[in-house]
Design a protein around this motif. Structure first.
Motif, PDB file in Angstrom:
ATOM      1  N   THR A 196       0.800  -1.226   0.000  1.00 38.09           N
ATOM      2  CA  THR A 196       0.000   0.000   0.000  1.00 38.09           C
ATOM      3  C   THR A 196       0.835   1.280   0.000  1.00 38.09           C
ATOM      4  O   THR A 196       0.317   2.351  -0.297  1.00 38.09           O
ATOM      5  CB  THR A 196      -0.931   0.054   1.227  1.00 38.09           C
ATOM      6  OG1 THR A 196      -0.151   0.133   2.417  1.00 38.09           O
ATOM      7  CG2 THR A 196      -1.827  -1.175   1.280  1.00 38.09           C
ATOM      8  N   HIS A 197       2.107   1.168   0.351  1.00 35.56           N
ATOM      9  CA  HIS A 197       2.996   2.341   0.479  1.00 35.56           C
ATOM     10  C   HIS A 197       2.527   3.278   1.586  1.00 35.56           C
ATOM     11  O   HIS A 197       2.815   4.480   1.548  1.00 35.56           O
ATOM     12  CB  HIS A 197       3.092   3.105  -0.857  1.00 35.56           C
ATOM     13  CG  HIS A 197       3.411   2.239  -2.027  1.00 35.56           C
ATOM     14  ND1 HIS A 197       4.606   1.571  -2.158  1.00 35.56           N
ATOM     15  CD2 HIS A 197       2.678   1.899  -3.117  1.00 35.56           C
ATOM     16  CE1 HIS A 197       4.614   0.883  -3.280  1.00 35.56           C
ATOM     17  NE2 HIS A 197       3.454   1.047  -3.870  1.00 35.56           N
ATOM     18  N   HIS A 198       1.813   2.747   2.569  1.00 39.65           N
ATOM     19  CA  HIS A 198       1.385   3.519   3.723  1.00 39.65           C
ATOM     20  C   HIS A 198       2.266   3.190   4.927  1.00 39.65           C
ATOM     21  O   HIS A 198       2.771   2.068   5.052  1.00 39.65           O
ATOM     22  CB  HIS A 198      -0.073   3.210   4.075  1.00 39.65           C
ATOM     23  CG  HIS A 198      -1.060   4.014   3.300  1.00 39.65           C
ATOM     24  ND1 HIS A 198      -2.344   3.578   3.031  1.00 39.65           N
ATOM     25  CD2 HIS A 198      -0.981   5.261   2.749  1.00 39.65           C
ATOM     26  CE1 HIS A 198      -3.000   4.499   2.334  1.00 39.65           C
ATOM     27  NE2 HIS A 198      -2.191   5.523   2.157  1.00 39.65           N
ATOM     28  N   LYS A 246      -6.128   7.755 -10.142  1.00 37.85           N
ATOM     29  CA  LYS A 246      -5.332   8.979 -10.303  1.00 37.85           C
ATOM     30  C   LYS A 246      -6.221  10.217 -10.362  1.00 37.85           C
ATOM     31  O   LYS A 246      -5.965  11.216  -9.686  1.00 37.85           O
ATOM     32  CB  LYS A 246      -4.470   8.887 -11.567  1.00 37.85           C
ATOM     33  CG  LYS A 246      -3.236   8.022 -11.423  1.00 37.85           C
ATOM     34  CD  LYS A 246      -2.358   8.138 -12.659  1.00 37.85           C
ATOM     35  CE  LYS A 246      -1.070   7.369 -12.511  1.00 37.85           C
ATOM     36  NZ  LYS A 246      -0.191   7.510 -13.702  1.00 37.85           N
ATOM     37  N   SER A 303      -8.023  10.776  -7.030  1.00 33.80           N
ATOM     38  CA  SER A 303      -7.102  11.314  -6.042  1.00 33.80           C
ATOM     39  C   SER A 303      -6.835  12.795  -6.276  1.00 33.80           C
ATOM     40  O   SER A 303      -6.869  13.605  -5.337  1.00 33.80           O
ATOM     41  CB  SER A 303      -5.782  10.539  -6.082  1.00 33.80           C
ATOM     42  OG  SER A 303      -4.810  11.126  -5.250  1.00 33.80           O
ATOM     43  N   LYS A 326      -7.911  15.562  -3.513  1.00 39.11           N
ATOM     44  CA  LYS A 326      -6.851  16.322  -2.831  1.00 39.11           C
ATOM     45  C   LYS A 326      -7.046  17.818  -3.038  1.00 39.11           C
ATOM     46  O   LYS A 326      -6.835  18.622  -2.122  1.00 39.11           O
ATOM     47  CB  LYS A 326      -5.479  15.878  -3.330  1.00 39.11           C
ATOM     48  CG  LYS A 326      -5.046  14.498  -2.843  1.00 39.11           C
ATOM     49  CD  LYS A 326      -3.648  14.161  -3.294  1.00 39.11           C
ATOM     50  CE  LYS A 326      -3.286  12.719  -2.984  1.00 39.11           C
ATOM     51  NZ  LYS A 326      -3.388  12.364  -1.577  1.00 39.11           N
ATOM     52  N   ASN A 385       0.231  -0.988 -10.146  1.00 39.67           N
ATOM     53  CA  ASN A 385       0.405  -0.076  -9.017  1.00 39.67           C
ATOM     54  C   ASN A 385      -0.565   1.111  -9.069  1.00 39.67           C
ATOM     55  O   ASN A 385      -0.241   2.217  -8.617  1.00 39.67           O
ATOM     56  CB  ASN A 385       1.850   0.437  -8.963  1.00 39.67           C
ATOM     57  CG  ASN A 385       2.334   0.625  -7.539  1.00 39.67           C
ATOM     58  OD1 ASN A 385       1.796   0.037  -6.607  1.00 39.67           O
ATOM     59  ND2 ASN A 385       3.345   1.446  -7.361  1.00 39.67           N
ATOM     60  N   ASN A 389      -3.069   1.666  -3.867  1.00 37.37           N
ATOM     61  CA  ASN A 389      -1.808   2.397  -3.787  1.00 37.37           C
ATOM     62  C   ASN A 389      -1.994   3.642  -2.922  1.00 37.37           C
ATOM     63  O   ASN A 389      -2.780   4.534  -3.258  1.00 37.37           O
ATOM     64  CB  ASN A 389      -1.344   2.798  -5.194  1.00 37.37           C
ATOM     65  CG  ASN A 389       0.022   3.473  -5.206  1.00 37.37           C
ATOM     66  OD1 ASN A 389       0.497   3.971  -4.188  1.00 37.37           O
ATOM     67  ND2 ASN A 389       0.655   3.488  -6.366  1.00 37.37           N
ATOM     68  N   ASN A 447      -0.249   6.148  -2.591  1.00 36.93           N
ATOM     69  CA  ASN A 447       0.114   7.416  -3.224  1.00 36.93           C
ATOM     70  C   ASN A 447      -1.112   8.109  -3.809  1.00 36.93           C
ATOM     71  O   ASN A 447      -1.069   9.307  -4.097  1.00 36.93           O
ATOM     72  CB  ASN A 447       1.151   7.191  -4.321  1.00 36.93           C
ATOM     73  CG  ASN A 447       2.484   6.726  -3.767  1.00 36.93           C
ATOM     74  OD1 ASN A 447       2.924   7.204  -2.736  1.00 36.93           O
ATOM     75  ND2 ASN A 447       3.105   5.776  -4.441  1.00 36.93           N
ATOM     76  N   TYR A 448      -2.188   7.338  -3.987  1.00 37.29           N
ATOM     77  CA  TYR A 448      -3.432   7.901  -4.520  1.00 37.29           C
ATOM     78  C   TYR A 448      -4.527   7.942  -3.457  1.00 37.29           C
ATOM     79  O   TYR A 448      -5.188   8.964  -3.295  1.00 37.29           O
ATOM     80  CB  TYR A 448      -3.905   7.088  -5.730  1.00 37.29           C
ATOM     81  CG  TYR A 448      -2.879   7.010  -6.845  1.00 37.29           C
ATOM     82  CD1 TYR A 448      -2.302   8.159  -7.365  1.00 37.29           C
ATOM     83  CD2 TYR A 448      -2.473   5.783  -7.359  1.00 37.29           C
ATOM     84  CE1 TYR A 448      -1.352   8.088  -8.371  1.00 37.29           C
ATOM     85  CE2 TYR A 448      -1.519   5.710  -8.367  1.00 37.29           C
ATOM     86  CZ  TYR A 448      -0.966   6.873  -8.874  1.00 37.29           C
ATOM     87  OH  TYR A 448      -0.020   6.806  -9.866  1.00 37.29           O
ATOM     88  N   ASP A 472      -5.967   7.966   0.354  1.00 36.12           N
ATOM     89  CA  ASP A 472      -5.536   8.351   1.694  1.00 36.12           C
ATOM     90  C   ASP A 472      -5.662   7.198   2.685  1.00 36.12           C
ATOM     91  O   ASP A 472      -4.812   7.024   3.554  1.00 36.12           O
ATOM     92  CB  ASP A 472      -6.372   9.535   2.192  1.00 36.12           C
ATOM     93  CG  ASP A 472      -6.216  10.767   1.327  1.00 36.12           C
ATOM     94  OD1 ASP A 472      -5.060  11.118   1.025  1.00 36.12           O
ATOM     95  OD2 ASP A 472      -7.239  11.358   0.943  1.00 36.12           O
ATOM     96  N   ASP A 523      -1.331   6.948   5.999  1.00 39.16           N
ATOM     97  CA  ASP A 523      -0.142   7.666   6.448  1.00 39.16           C
ATOM     98  C   ASP A 523      -0.445   8.567   7.638  1.00 39.16           C
ATOM     99  O   ASP A 523       0.431   8.836   8.459  1.00 39.16           O
ATOM    100  CB  ASP A 523       0.429   8.522   5.308  1.00 39.16           C
ATOM    101  CG  ASP A 523       1.263   7.705   4.336  1.00 39.16           C
ATOM    102  OD1 ASP A 523       1.809   6.661   4.753  1.00 39.16           O
ATOM    103  OD2 ASP A 523       1.375   8.106   3.166  1.00 39.16           O
TER     104      ASP A 523
END
Length: 318
Positions: A38-40, A127, A130, A134, A153, A157, A159-160, A162, A185
């Motif tokens: 997840t990149h979190h 994308k 997000s 944002k 990805n 993800n 990065n997209y 929250d 995050d």
């Protein structure tokens, strides 16, 4: 007969060993693997996907925006239980166009919750979702139960999205039979939801299953997407034919009768893989859904997919 998806033999063996007693901290290992996906920075393993939703929504102070179809009915049920104001977003059979939110009156500190695949049939444009959210101060919550491990990805993800959450029950991509997770995050999300976290803590047995199943999730998701793409290529009337998905939805006025016919010939050893719409979790119009995601990966071979296509032909669905 087709085989319904179950946890791998290795997963079942490890879960059995943990049930008999083990000193290995599978929770930490599973959390580290989820972070990689997840990149979190923050991850909590929960006792179910719905509990993950409960934790996420309890941390939101404003409105809860839900798609008008193609989501998960738990979104609305849990938001209602939490006394949240629910705003329904118009979609294209579940696919979200973020600009549709321009037409809505949305309070501050609100959140949009959606699934990686609209009705399991078509990937969301994470994308664009997000970027819009944002820019407008809207928290994005992605239910990645079916999209975790995306090789491109784009889905699941951090990065997209929250907040990313998932069920690891059956027959999800991380297929343990129970459990779930939530990642983010922003640690404030977890500070605001401390009590529901305590009430939804998962056992080491569940954690061990997640830790094992997650090792093959990328390969398994790719196999499911490829099988679904193969079916779509042989159909002329499926919804969102050019989108990646993990099921095929075919609109038809006689959906109920045709689904019954298909179930007689496309049988499984357990639960089936043919569902009927209208269904909020798929589409709110008459249709048949071929739930490729429910099938054991050994069944996703060309000869089995061709058999499904042949049955669809017989029922005039091609």
């Amino acid at each position: 007969m087709f085989k319904f998806k179950t946890p791998s033999n290795k997963t079942r063996k490890i879960m059995s060993e943990v049930a008999l007693g083990s000193d290995i901290d599978y929770e930490k290992s599973a959390i580290d693997k989820i972070k990689d996906l997840t990149h979190h920075e923050e991850v909590k393993i929960t006792s179910s996907g719905n509990n993950s939703i409960f934790i996420a929504l309890s941390a939101i102070e404003g409105d809860i925006i839900v798609p008008d179809q193609g989501g998960w009915h738990g979104f609305k049920q849990i938001a209602k239980f939490l006394n949240k104001n629910i705003i329904t977003l118009k979609t294209d059979f579940g696919l979200i166009n973020p600009k549709e939110m321009d037409n809505l009156e949305i309070n501050d500190n609100s959140a949009l919750i959606f699934t990686s695949f609209a009705g399991y049939a078509a990937e969301q444009d994470t994308k664009s979702i997000s970027k819009y959210c944002k820019n407008n101060g809207i928290t994005t919550i992605e239910d990645a139960s079916a999209g975790i491990g995306d090789s491109k990805n784009l889905l699941g993800n951090g990065n997209y999205s929250d907040i990313i959450l998932a069920s690891t029950g059956s027959p999800k991509m991380i297929n343990v039979g129970s459990g779930g997770f939530i990642s983010a995050d922003d640690d404030e999300i977890f500070k605001k939801s401390a009590l529901p976290q305590k009430l939804s803590k998962a056992s080491q047995i569940t954690c061990s299953g997640i830790d094992c199943e997650i090792d093959n999730v990328k390969e398994n998701l790719e196999a499911t997407i490829n099988a679904t793409e193969y079916l779509k290529k042989h159909l002329t009337n499926s919804l969102h034919p050019d989108k990646r998905g993990v099921n095929v939805i075919i609109p038809h006025e006689d959906a109920k009768d045709i689904s019954w016919n298909l179930k007689q010939n496309l049988t499984t050893d357990k639960s089936g893989f043919i569902t009927t719409c209208p269904n909020y979790n798929r589409v709110k119009s008459k249709a048949i859904a071929i739930e490729v995601k429910n099938l054991d990966y050994g069944c996703l071979k060309k000869e089995n997919l061709d058999r499904i296509i042949e049955e669809l032909k017989i029922n005039n669905l091609q």
